[in-house]
Each structure stands twice: as C-alpha cells, then as structure tokens.
Write a protein that holds these residues in place. Structure first.
Motif: not given
Length: 706
Positions: A514-517, A561-564
C-alpha cells in the motif's frame, strides 16, 4: 492458521486481502524447476478441497505445468504448497495423474523414486519459534546472509543461481547434474556453508540434501501460523533467474564439500557482503593493472587503463587491506568515485538483491562507509551537476504530482524532450543535454508513438534531432514492479542516462503493498535513491495527488500516500488548478537549489505554456485572509461547542453561556455541525416556548470519549 488458496482476493473481517497464489508465477516456477518432459509431485500440507471436513495432506503428479496451476483452484485451504525439485520416476504419474488426491501412507515421493539430481537447494531461514511466519527484521537478516553466500560462491567461480523468496527466508537454487546417490556430496556442501555462515539469528538448512526433498512452490503464499501485523503471510516468488542458467562444475562442488577448517577459512569472507579476493575480482573483470605494491599486509594495484575515469595509468588505484576490506579511487581531485562505484559498474547484480513483497521489497546494500568531515569535503568538493537547473540534479529523485487526467504525463514528455535536446524546459529552466529513458506502464505503444512527437513538434523540434536520445520502455499489458525493474536499472552504465522517467508510480507497486504504508514508501524511495546513485541519473516519478481540495496544502503534502513520499524526494513539482479556468499553477519544493517562484501555466494542447498574465497565488478554492481568519475562529468555536455538549444536551442559549460565544457565531457553527451530522437537534418546549435542544451525534460522542 490455514489460508484460502484461490486465485482471487477474499475477505476477512470485511477487509480485502491479497490473492494466495499467482497462476503465472506458479506455471513459471514449475517450467523452470521440472526436468523437460519429466514429472513433478505437488504436495499440499494441512489442505482441504471443496467439501472436505478435515484437512489432510494432498498429493498429485503432473507432467503439465498448466494442469498443476489449474489443480490449485480446487483447494480451499492449506498451510503450504511444495514441489519435488529433482527428476522422479515417470511411473508415479499413475498415482494421481494431473490431479490432487489425499495422500495414502507411503504414497508420496521417496528417495528411491528419484532418478537424478537437477538442483542443489540452499535454504536460508531466520531462527524463530516453530509454526510462525518471520518478521521483516528476521527476513532482512536472512537476506543479508543469502547475499553473503551468493557472493562467496560467485567469487569461487560458481555460476549465478536462481534466487527466490520463500516467504519467510531466501533460496539459492544452483543447477547441478548428479546421480540421485551422490555419495553425500550435496550434504557435505551444505554442512560446509552452514559451518561458515550460520549465526544465532540465521542458519543454512542442512536437512534439504536428500534427493526427494520438496521445496516451496514459488507463486504460493507462505502461511505459517496466523497472519499478524509483524508476522504476516507473504507470497513466495522467484526473484531472479540468470540467462543462461549454467551448471555448477563437479570439481567446484567437490572443492566446497572438502573445504578444510571451514569455520576459519570461510567465515572471514562471510563477515561482510563486500569482502572478496581482489585478484579474482581483477581477473574475472579483465582489469588492466600493474603488479601489486605490498605494504603492511595491504595490497595495492594501480590501473594502467581505468575502468571508470579518463586518468589511465595516472591516478586510479585499487587496494585490499590486510583484513580483507577493499578501497578504490583516483588521486585526481576531479574524480570522486570509490570502491562501491567500481563494483556497481562492473558487477551491478551483486549489489542489487530485492525481495518482491510488502514492507521489505527494495534492498540495495553496499557497505556503510564512515569518513571524517575533512575527507567528505575533499571527496565531494561540489554538488552533483544540475539536470534541470533550479529544480533537480543528477542522482536525485523527483515527484511530478497532479490530480488524475490533469496532464502531468504531457508535462513529463515536455521535460524529457527538453533534456534530450538540452533546451530550457518551459522556456525558463536550463537543462543538461543527455539521454532520457521513459518507462511507461499506462499507454499502448501506438499512443506513445504518436503523443511524444506531437509534443516535440509543438516545441519546434524535429523528432530526428532527439528520438535517438529518447528511449522508451512500454509495459502496458506486461507490468513490472519497481523490484522487478531494479536489477535492469542497476546494470546501466553510470551516466548513460541523464534522466529516467517513471509513469505512473502507482503501477510500479509490488503486489499487496500500500502506498499509504510509511515503511513501504520509505523502501520505495530508498531503492530509488540508491538506483539514482548507481546510475547517476535523476529519477522522475509521475504520481497522483490525494483526494479533496489541494489549495490549502503545502507543496510536499499534495501527493497521495504515506508521508514518506513527501519527505524522501529531492524535488516536488505539483500542478494545482488556478481560479481562472484553463490555468494551472506549477509549484516546486527543492532540496539543493534556492526556493522557486510559483509559475502559472495554460494548457494549449499538447503543451503546458507559461502564462505571465495571471497571478499564480490565486489557486482555485483557496481562501482569502478574511475567510482564513473566520475558518480558524469557527474551528475553535466548534471545539468549544463539542466539549460543552459532552456534558449533556443543551439549548443554544445554554451553549452560549458555557462557551462565551456570540449569538451569530454560535448559531452559524451549530448549523454547520448539524449539516455535518456531528450534532443532532430536536425541538423541545421550555415554559411553553418551542426551541431547539442540541446533543452530540453517536459518532461524535465516540470520538470525544476516545
């Protein structure tokens, strides 16, 4: 916990989970492992078929890989799927011909049924309690050890193996041609490797030496125990298969099996993945060096012909220190390359080992180098050269972000052509002329063949002037993840490409990631950073914006997506709508340049054209200062009302008394909260007069309590 083995997603507790076997990967694995024209046994442990009440061991013999993959579709659960790896007696096909059946006692393949040895399996597994999956950290230790074993054997002349991810550990599969009764040769080889490389955390499995050994069927899920957050079930798969696949010479097997004092002789080499014999390295890469200079146990070679810079016979050197560590470089101040650059250029695959699965799929693992600030300044006396001056440099990662169908791909084409021509991008950002690679996974080849020249023509360039410096890799209908492509990227000659454009980022994701991870996104950009370093190219990703109004967000927060992803990239280029229709605003956040002013762009097919006639600060949906102040005050008023209602229902008058809000502000915020279903209003009578009483909605009450 057994897992359902279907070629489709399924739901658990209302959540969609990844499919548990991949038909294409299973077919590919069987075609690779099985002897041509031979048969294999498929064995399923703790498995159930449709209608079964209790799980059992299922077995079947197959001479058609497609039939084997089809048979898996009838399985409803299993703790693991395995395959024989060596040729077996074809008469066994009659036990269960191209089908699965419950295995009778003694009805599976035994050592006497094996007719020869086709594979030597090196199974590297992290140590953990039985019956559970491995954590990401445990798997990383196994990955590191598999790399060390691979390098050790490579440096002793072994051909490259098939590398595979078993789901919890890693496999190295070497092609051999041995009799079934090999007089213990494979067993002795595995014992030698175990003595050299085993540690408290990871071990080489020495029990996999027998000829009837079954191994994980790649393309199926490894599902030991329950799937938890830190110990999830993962898909096994083949990571890399060399072409051609060469046999290990018998004398090299004998040499390994008979290694004297292996713990001392080999463990020194295995302590780090980057230690090797320097003379072997020189010989296999045909390096032109002079005789070594010996000093205090160190061995230094001077290059007569440099493999990486132009200072032939005057400056370049390669040293192996007494402890086995290596160093390389050039005495000229204009050169900044080191041992890792040299190794990455000559043997890039050895620095790129990827595990294609969620949360741990990108790994580029050179040794960690520690230097003083003085050494760092002497080595890097200037920044990398700009690719697009004012925006990004060679070796940097870039996000181009906009909402879907806004035209970000067209913006990327213009950028690529500008770099290929060495002409200013958007008429204002100077570019360094160089070769460009577009890796596109969305459009058909005919579409790309027509689109890109249209942009070039609109820019005033003849396609003949840039098309030989603009390479295209179309993956539509043949998708590859970033992990799949990374080895190919790592084999590019450093500096061959000035820029590599990936369109679109979401389609390069590894299945199940997941791009949210945040952890997964960190690994994506870590992989890109190191590929950019190895290739010397700038990596540009076309990415989509998050949902909703973007006007009030900072530049780095627009991407989905995630903050990374917002913190990792060196340059963010974002397109947002202007309040004037047909106009958009390009904003940039850069790491190695001065801040960049916003630029208004108009869409004039097929180009984005700077528009100096509009104010770029007026984004669509952006509040003016008065509206912003009102929004802040309303937010505070909302907090006060919600906290007051936590004590129980109240009328507007009582709420004004509790919060100190004015009548107008209280009424406006109450109406907004009712419209947003955060509070409920009911008509009541107080002393015969009708009025509204407000109470928290159930959802808001839970939020306050939590």
């Amino acid at each position: 916990m057994n897992s359902t083995l279907q070629d489709t997603p399924w739901a658990t507790n209302g959540q969609l989970r990844p499919r548990l076997f991949d038909r294409d990967q299973v077919t590919r694995a069987v075609e690779l492992i099985a002897e041509p024209g031979g048969i294999v046994e498929l064995r399923l442990l703790n498995a159930a078929m449709n209608g079964d009440r209790w799980p059992a061991t299922y077995s079947g013999y197959f001479d058609e890989p497609c039939e084997l993959a089809t048979a898996l579709q009838d399985v409803t659960s299993a703790s693991g799927c395995y395959l024989t790896i060596n040729p077996i007696d074809p008469a066994l096909l009659a036990r269960a011909c191209n089908r699965l059946a419950k295995a009778a006692k003694g009805g599976t393949t035994a050592d006497p049924n094996v007719t020869g040895r086709r594979w030597m399996l090196i199974d590297i597994d992290p140590q953990r309690p039985a019956g559970i999956s491995a954590t990401d950290c445990e798997r990383q230790l196994a990955l590191d050890l598999s790399q060390a074993v691979d390098l050790f054997l490579h440096d002793r002349g072994w051909p490259d193996p098939v590398t595979a991810d078993s789901g919890n550990g890693y496999h190295l599969m070497y092609r051999v041609d041995l009799p079934a009764d090999d007089d213990g040769l494979i067993k002795r080889c595995l014992k030698t490797l175990a003595a050299a490389f085993d540690n408290e955390s990871v071990k080489v499995d020495t029990s996999v030496h027998n000829p009837a050994r079954i191994s994980k069927l790649y393309g199926t899920l490894a599902c030991k125990g329950d799937s938890t957050t830190d110990r999830p079930h993962r898909m096994s798969h083949i990571m890399e298969c060399p072409e051609p696949l060469a046999l290990v010479p018998h004398e090299l097997l004998e040499e390994l099996a008979g290694a004297a004092d292996p713990p001392l002789a080999l463990h020194t080499q295995a302590s780090t993945g980057d230690k090797l014999d320097v003379e072997s390295f020189i010989q296999r890469n045909s390096l032109d060096v002079g005789e070594p200079h010996l000093s205090a146990g160190n061995k230094t070679f001077e290059f007569k012909t440099s493999p990486i810079c132009d200072h032939h016979g005057d400056g370049p050197w390669l040293t192996q220190f007494e402890n086995g560590a290596l160093s390389a470089g050039c005495h000229h101040n204009s050169c900044s390359w080191n041992w890792h650059d040299l190794r990455a250029k000559l043997e890039p695959r050895k620095h790129l080992i990827f595990c294609n699965e969620p949360k741990a799929f990108g790994r580029v693992l050179p040794s960690v180098e520690r230097v003083t600030l003085a050494e760092l300044r002497a080595k890097y006396h200037r920044l990398h050269d700009p690719v697009v001056d004012g925006l990004f440099r060679a070796g940097e990662t870039v996000n181009i972000i906009a909402a879907p169908k806004m035209g970000k791909s067209w913006l990327g084409y213009g950028l690529g052509i500008s770099v290929a021509m060495g002409e200013p991008w958007l008429g204002r950002f100077a570019t360094a002329k160089g070769r460009v690679l577009l890796v596109d996974n969305e459009l058909h080849r005919p579409t790309l063949a027509q689109r890109i020249p249209k942009v070039g023509e609109a820019l005033g360039f003849f396609s003949a002037d840039y098309q030989d410096r603009f390479d295209i890799c179309s993956l539509r209908g043949n998708l590859r993840s970033l992990a799949d492509l990374a080895t190919s990227f790592g084999e590019f000659e450093r500096g061959f490409y000035k820029m590599i454009l990936l369109d679109a980022k979401y389609r390069f994701a590894v299945a199940g990631v997941s791009e949210n991870d945040n952890a997964s996104e960190t690994l994506v950009y870590n992989t890109l950073d190191q590929l950019a370093e190895i290739t010397g190219a700038a990596f540009v990703l076309i990415h989509h914006a998050s949902k909703g109004d973007q006007s009030g967000k900072s530049i780095t927060d627009v991407g989905a997506g995630a903050g990374a992803q917002s913190r990792a990239a060196d340059c963010h280029l974002i397109l947002r709508e202007h309040e004037q229709e047909g106009v958009f605003v390009l904003d940039a956040a850069v790491r190695s340049f001065q801040p960049v002013a916003s630029l208004a762009l108009s869409w004039k097919f097929p180009l984005w054209v700077p528009d100096e006639s509009v104010d770029p600060s007026k984004l669509k949906g952006k509040l003016n200062r008065s509206d912003e102040r009102q929004k802040v005050r309303d937010k505070e008023a909302t907090r006060k009302i919600v906290m007051a209602l936590k004590d129980g229902p109240a009328t507007a008058s009582k709420l004004r008394d509790r919060t100190g809000l004015s009548r107008d502000r209280a009424n406006r915020v109450l109406n907004l909260l009712v419209e947003d279903d955060q509070i409920e209003a009911a008509e009541i009578k107080i002393k015969g007069n009708k009025c509204l009483e407000y109470r928290l909605a159930d959802s808001a009450r839970r939020d306050v309590v939590d």
